[in-house]
Design an enzyme around this catalytic site. Structure first.
Site, PDB file in Angstrom:
ATOM      1  CG  ASP A  11       7.301   1.458  -1.509  1.00  0.00           C
ATOM      2  OD1 ASP A  11       6.801   0.487  -0.907  1.00  0.00           O
ATOM      3  OD2 ASP A  11       7.536   2.552  -0.962  1.00  0.00           O
ATOM      4  CB  THR A  16       0.887   6.642   3.128  1.00  0.00           C
ATOM      5  OG1 THR A  16       0.806   5.506   2.290  1.00  0.00           O
ATOM      6  CG2 THR A  16      -0.474   7.274   3.273  1.00  0.00           C
ATOM      7  CB  SER A  61      -0.361  -2.957   3.421  1.00  0.00           C
ATOM      8  OG  SER A  61       0.112  -1.931   4.279  1.00  0.00           O
ATOM      9  CG  LEU A  63      -1.724   1.264   1.478  1.00  0.00           C
ATOM     10  CD1 LEU A  63      -2.834   1.414   0.450  1.00  0.00           C
ATOM     11  CD2 LEU A  63      -2.312   1.266   2.882  1.00  0.00           C
ATOM     12  CE  LYS A  72      10.688   4.716   1.191  1.00  0.00           C
ATOM     13  NZ  LYS A  72      11.088   5.033  -0.180  1.00  0.00           N
TER      14      LYS A  72
HETATM   15  C1  BG6 Z   1       4.291  -0.247   5.916  1.00  0.00           C
HETATM   16  C2  BG6 Z   1       5.135   0.990   5.811  1.00  0.00           C
HETATM   17  O1  BG6 Z   1       3.444  -0.328   4.817  1.00  0.00           O
HETATM   18  O2  BG6 Z   1       3.497  -0.215   7.096  1.00  0.00           O
HETATM   19  C3  BG6 Z   1       5.976   1.171   7.070  1.00  0.00           C
HETATM   20  O3  BG6 Z   1       5.978   0.896   4.681  1.00  0.00           O
HETATM   21  C4  BG6 Z   1       5.083   1.140   8.295  1.00  0.00           C
HETATM   22  O4  BG6 Z   1       6.673   2.395   6.988  1.00  0.00           O
HETATM   23  C5  BG6 Z   1       4.245  -0.129   8.297  1.00  0.00           C
HETATM   24  O5  BG6 Z   1       5.866   1.197   9.483  1.00  0.00           O
HETATM   25  C6  BG6 Z   1       3.288  -0.209   9.488  1.00  0.00           C
HETATM   26  O6  BG6 Z   1       2.341   0.801   9.370  1.00  0.00           O
HETATM   27  P1  BG6 Z   1       1.323   1.215  10.521  1.00  0.00           P
HETATM   28  O7  BG6 Z   1       0.341   2.119   9.796  1.00  0.00           O
HETATM   29  O8  BG6 Z   1       0.668  -0.029  11.028  1.00  0.00           O
HETATM   30  O9  BG6 Z   1       2.104   1.914  11.575  1.00  0.00           O
HETATM   31 MG    MG Z   2       5.586   0.315   0.780  1.00  0.00          MG
END
Ligand code: BG6
Ligand code: MG
Length: 221
Positions: free
Chosen positions: A170, A15, A114, A8, A43
């Site tokens: 990515d 984001t 994601s 995502l 990431k």
């Molecule tokens: C990933 C991102 O998709 O989700 C990371 O690339 C991020 O940077 C991870 O830490 C967790 O996201 P969230 O929204 O649960 O804190």
């Molecule tokens: Mg990503």
């Protein structure tokens, strides 16, 4: 190619930059510098694992209790949530809507893989939820990317073999996870960072059904 599993953050919408700014702000508070180069290592990595990597960078792994770490992760997430508050369909990255439409027309399944627990909220804001046949819940996984579990779970939930899937990412950790799941991968971004991908494109605008089919056929077919 029977299914496409999407990351995502940084693939469907930009984001990734909000995660970066939110971690950077937390880093400033605790005296750990987070620059763009180090951010590449965050990431695709879960919230908890990201915080641990940040603390390790500043040699502060032992400096905080579990409760303090949970408070810091929650604080980062609150800041992140204010950043995504105003998101709308205008924030869908170029080419993504057309790609999702093309996949649907060809009856190719669509899954979300994601690590973000904010994923379902973001898909709602982008008005893309209905495109997704499955959304993997990262809270239910034992291991985060680069472990293949999230992509293997996505394929299983969709009822397809990993070899019939293409994963789009990515992040280096994400590309590694796709490869470890025995899937064909398409990386979006810098070829030096995503070198392990089956194919790398510089930006989402280059992602088309034809391209994904071609990459999959050349690798597997
Ligand atoms: C990933 C991102 O998709 O989700 C990371 O690339 C991020 O940077 C991870 O830490 C967790 O996201 P969230 O929204 O649960 O804190
Ligand atoms: Mg990503």
């Amino acid at each position: 190619m029977k299914a496409v599993l999407f990351d995502l953050d940084g693939v469907i919408t930009d984001t990734a930059v909000y995660h970066y700014h939110a971690w950077k702000a937390l880093g400033e508070k605790i005296g750990i510098e987070i620059d763009e180069e180090f951010n590449e290592e965050l990431k695709g990595v879960s919230r908890t694992d990201s915080l641990n990597r940040i603390l390790a960078k500043g040699n502060k792994e032992e400096a905080y209790s579990q409760t303090e770490k949970e408070t810091m992760a929650a604080e980062k997430n609150e800041l992140y949530k204010t950043m995504i508050e105003e998101m709308s369909p205008k924030d869908i990255l170029p080419g993504i809507k057309a790609l999702l439409d093309g996949l649907k027309e060809r009856n190719i399944l669509i899954g979300l893989a994601s690590a973000s627990q904010n994923g379902p909220t973001i898909l709602e804001k982008l008005q893309l939820t209905d495109y997704f046949d499955e959304i993997v819940d990262p809270a239910k996984l034992k291991a985060g990317k680069p472990d293949p579990e999230i992509f293997l779970t996505g394929a299983k939930d969709l009822g397809v073999k990993p070899q019939d899937c293409v994963g789009v990412e990515d992040a280096a950790a994400g590309v590694e996870a796709i490869a470890a799941a025995d899937m064909v991968s398409v990386g979006v971004g810098d070829a030096d960072t995503l070198g392990k991908a089956t194919k790398v494109v510089p930006e989402t605008g280059a992602l088309t059904v034809e391209l994904l089919e071609e990459v999959w056929s050349e690798a597997v077919g």
